[in-house]
Design a protein around this motif. Structure first.
Motif, PDB file in Angstrom:
ATOM      1  N   ALA A 155       0.836  -1.196   0.000  1.00 53.52           N
ATOM      2  CA  ALA A 155       0.000   0.000   0.000  1.00 53.52           C
ATOM      3  C   ALA A 155       0.870   1.245   0.000  1.00 53.52           C
ATOM      4  O   ALA A 155       1.919   1.285   0.620  1.00 53.52           O
ATOM      5  N   ALA A 156       0.449   2.250  -0.715  1.00 55.11           N
ATOM      6  CA  ALA A 156       1.219   3.482  -0.826  1.00 55.11           C
ATOM      7  C   ALA A 156       0.944   4.385   0.372  1.00 55.11           C
ATOM      8  O   ALA A 156      -0.146   4.396   0.921  1.00 55.11           O
ATOM      9  N   GLY A 193      13.417   9.695  -3.008  1.00 53.80           N
ATOM     10  CA  GLY A 193      13.021   8.450  -3.661  1.00 53.80           C
ATOM     11  C   GLY A 193      13.399   7.208  -2.891  1.00 53.80           C
ATOM     12  O   GLY A 193      13.614   6.137  -3.484  1.00 53.80           O
ATOM     13  N   GLY A 194      13.485   7.303  -1.572  1.00 58.91           N
ATOM     14  CA  GLY A 194      13.878   6.157  -0.753  1.00 58.91           C
ATOM     15  C   GLY A 194      12.691   5.264  -0.399  1.00 58.91           C
ATOM     16  O   GLY A 194      11.555   5.522  -0.796  1.00 58.91           O
ATOM     17  N   ASN A 195      12.977   4.218   0.364  1.00 57.13           N
ATOM     18  CA  ASN A 195      11.953   3.289   0.844  1.00 57.13           C
ATOM     19  C   ASN A 195      11.433   3.817   2.186  1.00 57.13           C
ATOM     20  O   ASN A 195      12.143   3.797   3.185  1.00 57.13           O
ATOM     21  N   ILE A 196      10.191   4.305   2.211  1.00 59.52           N
ATOM     22  CA  ILE A 196       9.648   4.933   3.417  1.00 59.52           C
ATOM     23  C   ILE A 196       9.635   3.964   4.588  1.00 59.52           C
ATOM     24  O   ILE A 196      10.020   4.307   5.711  1.00 59.52           O
ATOM     25  N   MET A 197       9.199   2.727   4.343  1.00 65.64           N
ATOM     26  CA  MET A 197       9.104   1.740   5.427  1.00 65.64           C
ATOM     27  C   MET A 197      10.470   1.464   6.047  1.00 65.64           C
ATOM     28  O   MET A 197      10.595   1.342   7.267  1.00 65.64           O
ATOM     29  N   ILE A 209       9.767  11.161   6.731  1.00 68.56           N
ATOM     30  CA  ILE A 209       9.025  10.685   5.556  1.00 68.56           C
ATOM     31  C   ILE A 209       9.187  11.672   4.402  1.00 68.56           C
ATOM     32  O   ILE A 209       9.381  11.274   3.243  1.00 68.56           O
ATOM     33  N   GLY A 210       9.130  12.979   4.711  1.00 65.22           N
ATOM     34  CA  GLY A 210       9.336  14.002   3.686  1.00 65.22           C
ATOM     35  C   GLY A 210      10.697  13.883   3.033  1.00 65.22           C
ATOM     36  O   GLY A 210      10.830  13.992   1.802  1.00 65.22           O
ATOM     37  N   VAL A 211      11.744  13.625   3.837  1.00 64.90           N
ATOM     38  CA  VAL A 211      13.104  13.445   3.303  1.00 64.90           C
ATOM     39  C   VAL A 211      13.167  12.212   2.411  1.00 64.90           C
ATOM     40  O   VAL A 211      13.683  12.260   1.287  1.00 64.90           O
ATOM     41  N   SER A 212      12.634  11.096   2.908  1.00 60.65           N
ATOM     42  CA  SER A 212      12.691   9.834   2.159  1.00 60.65           C
ATOM     43  C   SER A 212      11.926   9.926   0.841  1.00 60.65           C
ATOM     44  O   SER A 212      12.406   9.464  -0.203  1.00 60.65           O
ATOM     45  N   GLU A 213      10.738  10.533   0.880  1.00 61.28           N
ATOM     46  CA  GLU A 213       9.951  10.697  -0.345  1.00 61.28           C
ATOM     47  C   GLU A 213      10.675  11.557  -1.366  1.00 61.28           C
ATOM     48  O   GLU A 213      10.716  11.249  -2.550  1.00 61.28           O
ATOM     49  N   THR A 268      20.830   8.666   3.629  1.00 60.91           N
ATOM     50  CA  THR A 268      21.739   7.645   3.069  1.00 60.91           C
ATOM     51  C   THR A 268      21.098   6.281   2.868  1.00 60.91           C
ATOM     52  O   THR A 268      21.605   5.473   2.095  1.00 60.91           O
ATOM     53  N   GLY A 269      20.008   6.000   3.584  1.00 61.09           N
ATOM     54  CA  GLY A 269      19.387   4.676   3.493  1.00 61.09           C
ATOM     55  C   GLY A 269      20.113   3.611   4.285  1.00 61.09           C
ATOM     56  O   GLY A 269      19.916   2.415   4.063  1.00 61.09           O
TER      57      GLY A 269
END
Length: 509
Positions: free
Chosen positions: A230-231, A449-453, A442-446, A391-392
């Motif tokens: 789910a998005a 283009g990272g994986n939010i979860m 979440i704003g940074v990850s989005e 950095t992920g």
């Protein structure tokens, strides 16, 4: 009472003002905001300040005496089975009542909210039961924590990677403004019946063990439950242009949070009335005072959650996304640390814990030193969370060494600091973390283009981790100072003895 409310609101103002000024400075120099968005943020800050004032007064009047009373009453029970079942039910009920958990569940894109809440509630119920039995049977807290965290680390390797940050986050989110005052007071009540010298040390630790339950439960859920893809639903920015628009938006959302908090607090109120009916513990005046306290707690939470969800969450998401997309993205780490330093003081349950620590220790561990120590700890954790979002880096590289250090320190610090440290970890990660820091990550990850979860979730877990180390380091300093004081006293006695011997020799001569 009016004077006490005024004092609490002024204390809340001093806690919320620094984070408000920090966001203002960032918005002026780095991330320009529309006036309407910033007006929403300011209105949210005002509601936070008033809400925290009401909440702290309400918790002091109702949640604390209720928790202590139930703790004392439960400890008198001769039937361990009934006691254990009662504690399990209490733990599950107050967890379902925790609005902080609902906030986290609503932001989780892959797990149905109800499934997550019930899983976490069962986990808290079981671990609160273990925590209470530990106090009654005088089991070493450090040893028990080592065993439980060893199971957590083992299960984390068997769980899908996306579930691990969520599991650790759920542990921090569970111990929020409803559960913390109650569980802390429950521990004090249970320990007060004991007359041994370690009773005050054992009054802390219930929050620490209770927050492990959700981690274990969600890790097990991750092993057996296949998450959907789910998005994530991004935070909406409301279109406001006048102060009247701002007020209208808050008034439109207020009934929603009023209903949510009412549903959350209803089990606590029912628990209170049943307990009073059975035990007749509180006399009429105290009974009325506690009912008024529950009303104050309700008003405070409604105002607080409305302010933080409508005013703070969109700004957190905006700051994270805009800074990550700019050439200044690495500034997120020092800015995040500055926000973390100030934001912990705005957590409503933090002040409850700090004042209780000060009371139980007779002022030897002050609320001011607790605040300072927690601020430094959370600053480090938010800096690490920003680094992860950019950095992920896997949360394993931080969480596992962090808990190993915390557990190792627990073998060297005074016992009371172990319970306080592990309790403070759960308390520090409250609704401000879930509704401002999590959207920030979440704003940074989005934006990147990272994986939010995997990359954004985990900030609550990190905020829950660093106080464990920071408070125990304070314990080591405290222990060292005590040793220095004892050594000074010993030298003084030796010197006095030498003087007396010299005087005796003079007299003989």
């Amino acid at each position: 009472m009016n004077q006490k409310l005024k004092e609490n609101i002024l204390e809340s103002l001093s806690a919320v003002l620094p984070i408000t000024i920090t966001v203002l400075v960032v918005s002026v120099f780095l991330v320009p905001m529309e006036i309407g968005t910033f007006a929403m943020f300011l209105m949210g800050a005002v509601m936070l300040i008033i809400g925290m004032g009401f909440f702290q007064l309400g918790a002091e009047m109702s949640m604390t005496p209720l928790g202590e009373g139930m703790g004392i009453q439960l400890s008198k029970s001769k039937k361990i089975g009934i006691l254990a079942f009662s504690v399990f039910v209490i733990g599950a009920v107050i967890t379902i009542a925790e609005p902080d958990l609902q906030v986290l569940a609503d932001q989780m894109p892959a797990i149905p909210s109800n499934l997550l809440i019930w899983t976490v509630a069962i986990g808290v119920g079981i671990c609160l039961m273990i925590a209470v039995l530990r106090i009654l049977f005088k089991i070493n807290l450090s040893l028990l924590l080592m065993v439980l965290y060893a199971i957590v680390i083992l299960l984390s390797f068997l769980t899908p990677n996306d579930f691990v940050p969520v599991a650790f986050d759920s542990g921090g989110a569970t111990t929020g403004p409803i559960t913390v005052p109650f569980i802390l007071a429950l521990g004090v009540g249970l320990a007060s019946v004991r007359s041994d010298k370690n009773a005050s040390d054992d009054s802390f630790g219930l929050v620490a063990i209770s927050s492990i339950g959700p981690i274990l439960a969600v890790l097990l859920l991750g092993i057996f439950f296949q998450p959907t893809d789910a998005a994530y639903t991004p935070t909406e920015f409301l279109d406001v242009s006048t102060t009247q628009d701002v007020m209208r938006e808050f008034m439109l959302e207020l009934p929603h949070f009023a209903k949510e908090v009412f549903i959350s607090m209803l089990p606590i109120a029912v628990l209170f009335f049943i307990f009073q009916l059975i035990s007749r513990r509180y006399h009429h005046r105290q009974y009325i005072r506690m009912i008024v306290g529950l009303i104050y707690t309700y008003i405070g939470l409604v105002l607080f959650l409305t302010g933080v969800s409508i005013g703070f969450a969109p700004v957190g998401s905006l700051l994270g996304g805009e800074l990550a997309a700019s050439k200044f993205k690495w500034l997120l780490i020092p800015i995040g640390m500055l926000i973390g330093y100030f934001i912990v003081k705005a957590e409503p349950a933090i002040q409850v814990l700090n004042h209780q620590v000060e009371n139980v220790t007779g002022g030897s561990i002050s609320a001011a030193s607790m605040n300072l120590c927690l601020s430094f700890g959370v600053a480090v954790s938010v800096g690490l969370a920003m680094m992860r979002s950019i950095t992920g880096v896997s949360i394993y590289w931080i969480i596992i060494p962090g808990y190993l250090i915390a557990l190792l320190l627990s073998r060297f610090v005074p016992k009371i600091f172990i319970g306080i440290a592990f309790d403070s970890g759960g308390v520090a990660s409250g609704p401000m973390t879930s509704t401002f820091l999590l959207p920030l990550c979440i704003g940074v990850s989005e934006s990147l283009g990272g994986n939010i979860m995997a990359d954004a979730f985990g900030v609550v877990a990190l905020v829950a981790l660093t106080p464990l180390i920071a408070i125990q380091i304070m314990g080591l300093v405290y222990k060292w100072r005590e040793g220095q004081s004892d050594q000074t006293d010993a030298l003084t006695i030796e010197e006095l003895n030498e003087i007396e011997e010299w005087e005796d020799a003079e007299e003989d001569a």
